[in-house]
Design a protein around this motif. Sequence first.
Motif, PDB file in Angstrom:
ATOM      1  N   THR A 230       0.844  -1.190   0.000  1.00 29.27           N
ATOM      2  CA  THR A 230       0.000   0.000   0.000  1.00 29.27           C
ATOM      3  C   THR A 230       0.882   1.244   0.000  1.00 29.27           C
ATOM      4  OG1 THR A 230      -0.070   0.108   2.393  1.00 29.27           O
ATOM      5  CG2 THR A 230      -1.785  -1.210   1.321  1.00 29.27           C
ATOM      6  N   GLU A 231       0.248   2.363  -0.290  1.00 22.93           N
ATOM      7  CA  GLU A 231       0.973   3.636  -0.289  1.00 22.93           C
ATOM      8  C   GLU A 231       1.503   3.937   1.113  1.00 22.93           C
ATOM      9  OE1 GLU A 231      -0.136   8.244  -1.122  1.00 22.93           O
ATOM     10  OE2 GLU A 231      -0.914   6.764  -2.553  1.00 22.93           O
TER      11      GLU A 231
ATOM     12  N   GLU B 293       4.496   1.823   1.660  1.00 24.30           N
ATOM     13  CA  GLU B 293       5.646   2.362   0.920  1.00 24.30           C
ATOM     14  C   GLU B 293       6.277   3.524   1.681  1.00 24.30           C
ATOM     15  OE1 GLU B 293       8.495   2.638  -1.955  1.00 24.30           O
ATOM     16  OE2 GLU B 293       6.956   1.091  -1.824  1.00 24.30           O
ATOM     17  N   LYS B 294       5.434   4.402   2.245  1.00 23.01           N
ATOM     18  CA  LYS B 294       5.956   5.518   3.040  1.00 23.01           C
ATOM     19  C   LYS B 294       6.719   5.000   4.255  1.00 23.01           C
ATOM     20  CE  LYS B 294       2.482   8.950   1.780  1.00 23.01           C
ATOM     21  NZ  LYS B 294       1.326   9.737   2.239  1.00 23.01           N
TER      22      LYS B 294
END
Length: 150
Positions: free
Chosen positions: A70-71, A74-75
């Motif tokens: 997921t975003e 990733e962060k």
Amino acid sequence: LKDLMREVKELQAQERAHFSAREKALADALSKATDETAKKNLQWKSAKDRYEQAALNDIHKADTLRVNITEEGEKQFQEYAHKAQELTGVRDLHALLNITAKSERSRQSEQQSALSTLRNTEHELHQVEAEQRAKQAQARSKEQSHLSHM
């Protein structure tokens, strides 16, 4: 990443088509087989293909779970990478290397300057010594000339 995902989907479709064509061919061969040994061999091959296909599907599912990040995930990975950079001291090491390189260049420059000054001074000293020898030789020559006239 999108191209990679598209390529993976295309390969999966090709694998499904391959396995279904192979299953169909085995089923056709099994229906046409008259010998009992040939039937058993074909049944075994069919079972083996189904097992391999199921194993391959399990591997794909595991890979899909591993790849779909997921975003937010990733962060989080980026934050971890940043913290890891700080903890490993790579930046500090690079800064230290830069300071050391500058210091070394400065030292080399000073050394070259000192060597140049030393060479110039040595050259001047040789010139002064040569001049003094010439004057001494000239003075001896005058003395001998003066003594020989007496």
